[in-house]
Design an enzyme around this catalytic site. Sequence first.
Site, PDB file in Angstrom:
ATOM      1  N   HIS A 177       2.097 -10.422   2.108  1.00  0.00           N
ATOM      2  CA  HIS A 177       2.554 -11.778   1.780  1.00  0.00           C
ATOM      3  C   HIS A 177       4.044 -11.966   2.028  1.00  0.00           C
ATOM      4  O   HIS A 177       4.603 -13.004   1.685  1.00  0.00           O
ATOM      5  CB  HIS A 177       2.235 -12.107   0.316  1.00  0.00           C
ATOM      6  N   LYS A 212      -1.405 -14.031   7.627  1.00  0.00           N
ATOM      7  CA  LYS A 212      -0.876 -14.943   6.612  1.00  0.00           C
ATOM      8  C   LYS A 212       0.244 -15.781   7.229  1.00  0.00           C
ATOM      9  O   LYS A 212      -0.059 -16.682   7.987  1.00  0.00           O
ATOM     10  CB  LYS A 212      -0.508 -14.141   5.373  1.00  0.00           C
ATOM     11  N   SER A 263      -0.158 -10.242  -4.667  1.00  0.00           N
ATOM     12  CA  SER A 263      -0.758 -11.418  -4.040  1.00  0.00           C
ATOM     13  C   SER A 263      -1.206 -12.483  -5.025  1.00  0.00           C
ATOM     14  O   SER A 263      -1.254 -13.662  -4.678  1.00  0.00           O
ATOM     15  CB  SER A 263      -1.926 -10.983  -3.155  1.00  0.00           C
TER      16      SER A 263
HETATM   17  C1  LIG Z   1      -4.491 -10.429   2.313  1.00  0.00           C
HETATM   18  C2  LIG Z   1      -3.982  -9.105   1.969  1.00  0.00           C
HETATM   19  C3  LIG Z   1      -4.322  -7.990   2.735  1.00  0.00           C
HETATM   20  C4  LIG Z   1      -5.359  -8.066   3.824  1.00  0.00           C
HETATM   21  O1  LIG Z   1      -4.865  -8.694   4.946  1.00  0.00           O
HETATM   22  P1  LIG Z   1      -5.904  -9.335   5.999  1.00  0.00           P
HETATM   23  O2  LIG Z   1      -5.120  -9.379   7.251  1.00  0.00           O
HETATM   24  O3  LIG Z   1      -6.262 -10.673   5.451  1.00  0.00           O
HETATM   25  O4  LIG Z   1      -7.072  -8.419   6.073  1.00  0.00           O
HETATM   26  C5  LIG Z   1      -3.734  -6.792   2.435  1.00  0.00           C
HETATM   27  N1  LIG Z   1      -2.854  -6.675   1.416  1.00  0.00           N
HETATM   28  C6  LIG Z   1      -2.506  -7.722   0.645  1.00  0.00           C
HETATM   29  C7  LIG Z   1      -1.515  -7.535  -0.453  1.00  0.00           C
HETATM   30  C8  LIG Z   1      -3.075  -8.966   0.893  1.00  0.00           C
HETATM   31  O5  LIG Z   1      -2.769  -9.992   0.105  1.00  0.00           O
END
Ligand SMILES: *Cc1c(COP(=O)(O)O)cnc(C)c1O
Length: 400
Positions: free
Chosen positions: A219, A250, A191
């Site tokens: 992502h 996302k 990320s």
């Molecule tokens: C943002 C993210 C999460 C968490 O997802 P949310 O739906 O925002 O709780 C999990 N894993 C990765 C790699 C992320 O970047």
Amino acid sequence: MSESPTGASSGPAPFDWMAPALQSLEQSHLRRRRREIIPRPGCRAVVDGRDVVNFASNDYLDLAGDPRVVAAAQRALTSSGVGARASALVCGRTPWHVALERRIARFERQTDALLFPTGFAANLGTVGALVGKGDVVFSDRLNHASLIDGCRLSGAQIQIYDHHNLGELARALRDTPTTGRRLIVTDSVFSMDGDLAPLPRLCDLAEQHAAMLLVDEAHATGVFGAHGRGVSEHQGVEERELIRIGTLSKAVGTLGGFVAGPALLIDWLWNRARPQVFSTALPPAICAAAEQALEIIETEPARRRQLFERSEMFRAELRRAGISTVTNAEGPIVPVLLEHPQRAVQVAERLEQAGFFVGAIRPPTVPPGTSRLRITLSSGHDWRDIEQLLASLSSSLEAC
Ligand SMILES: *Cc1c(COP(=O)(O)O)cnc(C)c1O
């Protein structure tokens, strides 16, 4: 020492330690500051009264404010109210949840799917349902906090391998004795770096060592692969046996996490993933919105193609300008490496004054010495916005 009402003397007040702890964060330029951001259409926002183009969001396909997605949520709100009223297993699983589970399974070409309140909860719950005491979990050093915490909470023995170091992983798999289960966990797109896990080789290693492989596509869902099914699709490993986790928060533009897979796995998670059992189900309106967003992701692949074209053009321009970024990254996450946290904050502030909002990412989110700007592109940006960001970035880097 302070006096209590009964006259007995007590120690320091219970929160006294926090002020010096915050002060020490301040001195290391690591203290976090809350901002209020007013979202506006077209990847714009208002921050402290200033209009900015938002290059910090994970809304890669510009779906969070799409009128069709908003209308779907509104229809569900009108007929079902706001909250889900209980966890899914009690009475929180409405027709919108059932429809979204089916939609995700179809989208991901899997038999079944399970929803979680967030992607964070999906990772915590799934790792904890797969391994426990007596088992071993193997984790890339740069995995997301939710995978790290999932490993810690599970009670399994944790073997961390250096980022992408599959030699080290292979040795750990070979040399760690266990009579229990083994699980490899990895982000598919990291990320903060935007680079990809080598899934085919991870699949090979998992097979050779009779380990399960869990891939967090947070992502990548909607972004990578010709149809948006993530790095699993992009790297051609969809037919291999992996546990695929995604987020609706996302590129899908809404909220929630999911696991898509065979019926057996999903049934096990329904029974054993604690955040799913003990947390209230997603609001029905969010499910309706996510279903509509997935429909758009399927029917409008041009958004994804354009996002990739621009990401590659942006990276090429950065290289031409001699700006240091992560070399083997792909897609819309474009870090600009600045080492020192103070410099990351200063450059981000300058960009904000020029009308561009970017994330300044510091430890502990990234390892010490690798503070950075995290610039994220969206299909909703104009190329002109990106060109202007480039110009501002060059001059801000010279000035700071
Ligand atoms: C943002 C993210 C999460 C968490 O997802 P949310 O739906 O925002 O709780 C999990 N894993 C990765 C790699 C992320 O970047």
